[in-house]
Write a protein that holds these residues in place. Structure first.
Motif, short mmCIF file in Angstrom:
data_model
loop_
_atom_site.label_atom_id
_atom_site.label_comp_id
_atom_site.label_asym_id
_atom_site.label_seq_id
_atom_site.Cartn_x
_atom_site.Cartn_y
_atom_site.Cartn_z
N ILE A 55 0.85 -1.19 0.00
CA ILE A 55 0.00 0.00 0.00
C ILE A 55 0.89 1.24 0.00
N ASN A 56 0.29 2.37 -0.32
CA ASN A 56 1.04 3.63 -0.42
C ASN A 56 2.19 3.49 -1.41
N ASN A 57 1.83 3.15 -2.64
CA ASN A 57 2.83 2.87 -3.68
C ASN A 57 3.10 4.10 -4.54
N SER A 58 4.30 4.15 -5.10
CA SER A 58 4.59 5.15 -6.12
C SER A 58 3.81 4.82 -7.39
N VAL A 59 3.42 5.85 -8.12
CA VAL A 59 2.70 5.67 -9.38
C VAL A 59 3.64 5.83 -10.56
N THR A 60 4.44 6.88 -10.52
CA THR A 60 5.43 7.13 -11.58
C THR A 60 6.78 7.41 -10.93
N PRO A 61 7.44 6.40 -10.39
CA PRO A 61 8.68 6.64 -9.65
C PRO A 61 9.79 7.27 -10.47
N ASP A 62 9.74 7.13 -11.80
CA ASP A 62 10.77 7.72 -12.65
C ASP A 62 10.54 9.20 -12.91
N ARG A 63 9.37 9.73 -12.52
CA ARG A 63 9.04 11.15 -12.68
C ARG A 63 8.52 11.68 -11.34
N PRO A 64 9.43 12.08 -10.46
CA PRO A 64 9.04 12.44 -9.09
C PRO A 64 7.98 13.53 -9.01
N TRP A 65 8.04 14.52 -9.89
CA TRP A 65 7.08 15.62 -9.83
C TRP A 65 5.66 15.13 -10.12
N LEU A 66 5.54 14.19 -11.08
CA LEU A 66 4.23 13.64 -11.40
C LEU A 66 3.78 12.68 -10.30
N ASP A 67 4.71 11.92 -9.76
CA ASP A 67 4.39 11.02 -8.66
C ASP A 67 3.86 11.81 -7.46
N LEU A 68 4.51 12.94 -7.16
CA LEU A 68 4.04 13.80 -6.06
C LEU A 68 2.63 14.29 -6.34
N SER A 69 2.35 14.66 -7.58
CA SER A 69 1.01 15.12 -7.93
C SER A 69 -0.03 14.03 -7.69
N TYR A 70 0.30 12.79 -8.08
CA TYR A 70 -0.59 11.67 -7.83
C TYR A 70 -0.81 11.47 -6.33
N GLN A 71 0.27 11.57 -5.55
CA GLN A 71 0.16 11.35 -4.11
C GLN A 71 -0.70 12.41 -3.45
#
Length: 255
Positions: A55-71
């Motif tokens: 649980i609490n997984n990264s969505v786009t770990p290769d693009r941190p800015w987009l991953d942060l947006s998802y989180q």
């Protein structure tokens, strides 16, 4: 004109409708998906305790800015059903009665820390016992890629969980069940069963542990008449689980 007291008000169909609608867009929906998830796990060839639930997984770990947006989206949008529940409580005059405010911060914090200790220590033992007996999956509660925002996001997820679950499962449901003239034990047990059900994706240990937590939290809510301490307790439990796992998992095979 003020609203009538819940025990004097007629039982209106809207109270039950509100319960179904709020649960249907939040934790009741989660319970259904959790039941489907455990059915999936039980029909796999691997034993339950050899499977891992992340649980609490990264969505786009290769693009941190987009991953942060998802989180951030994953923190903000799940809180909306809790806001809806608070709005419905306000319309019926029950909003102030649930104790989700800043009027008693010392009480909420001290009782919340005590409740977290009461639940957290035995709960950890139950989790490891359930894994040992094959009743639970290995739960990995924090799987975000390492970034400067990882710990703040995990903290935000902990706060989101605490607010969402306790406002709905305690404050909202109990207020509506009082309107429906349920007995205290009926709504304590119903709330606890739903809480256990939406954690069933972890395994049967997750179900039992959260069922017990639901009963304890329900009884404490009836005693204190405040959601605040239980939100604090839930946030503490998740902070320890999420951030503790993220910090310790690379250095131990205990998890």
């Amino acid at each position: 004109m003020s609203s009538p007291a819940p025990d004097a008000a007629p039982v209106a169909p809207r109270w039950g409708v509100e319960v179904w609608l709020v649960l249907g867009i939040s934790l009741g929906q989660s319970a259904i998906y959790s039941i489907l998830s455990i059915a999936d796990k039980l029909t796999r060839p691997q034993p339950l305790n050899q499977q891992t639930t992340t649980i609490n997984n990264s969505v786009t770990p290769d693009r941190p800015w987009l991953d942060l947006s998802y989180q951030i989206a994953g923190i903000v949008f799940p809180v909306i059903p809790a806001l809806l529940a608070l709005y419905l409580l306000r319309l019926s005059g029950d909003r102030d009665a649930i104790g989700f405010d800043l009027r008693r911060p010392g009480f909420d914090l001290s009782r919340g820390v005590g409740a977290a200790a009461l639940i957290g220590i035995p709960g950890l033992g139950l989790y490891f016992a359930a894994r040992a007996f094959g009743f639970n999956t290995n739960v990995a509660p924090a799987n975000l890629a390492e970034n400067w925002w990882t710990v703040p996001v995990l903290a935000g997820l902990a706060v989101m969980n605490g607010v969402l679950e306790e406002v709905i499962m305690l404050g909202f449901l109990f207020a509506r069940f009082v309107r429906l003239r349920w007995t205290p034990w009926a709504y304590v047990l119903t709330s606890a069963v739903i809480r256990g059900a939406y954690h069933l994706y972890q395994g049967f240990g997750g179900f039992v542990g959260n069922l017990i937590m639901g009963v304890v939290f329900g009884l404490l809510y009836l005693r204190w008449r405040r959601v605040g301490p239980l939100v604090v307790a839930h946030v503490i439990l998740d902070l320890v689980s999420f951030i503790g796992y993220a910090l310790l998992a690379p250095y131990t095979d205990l998890f």
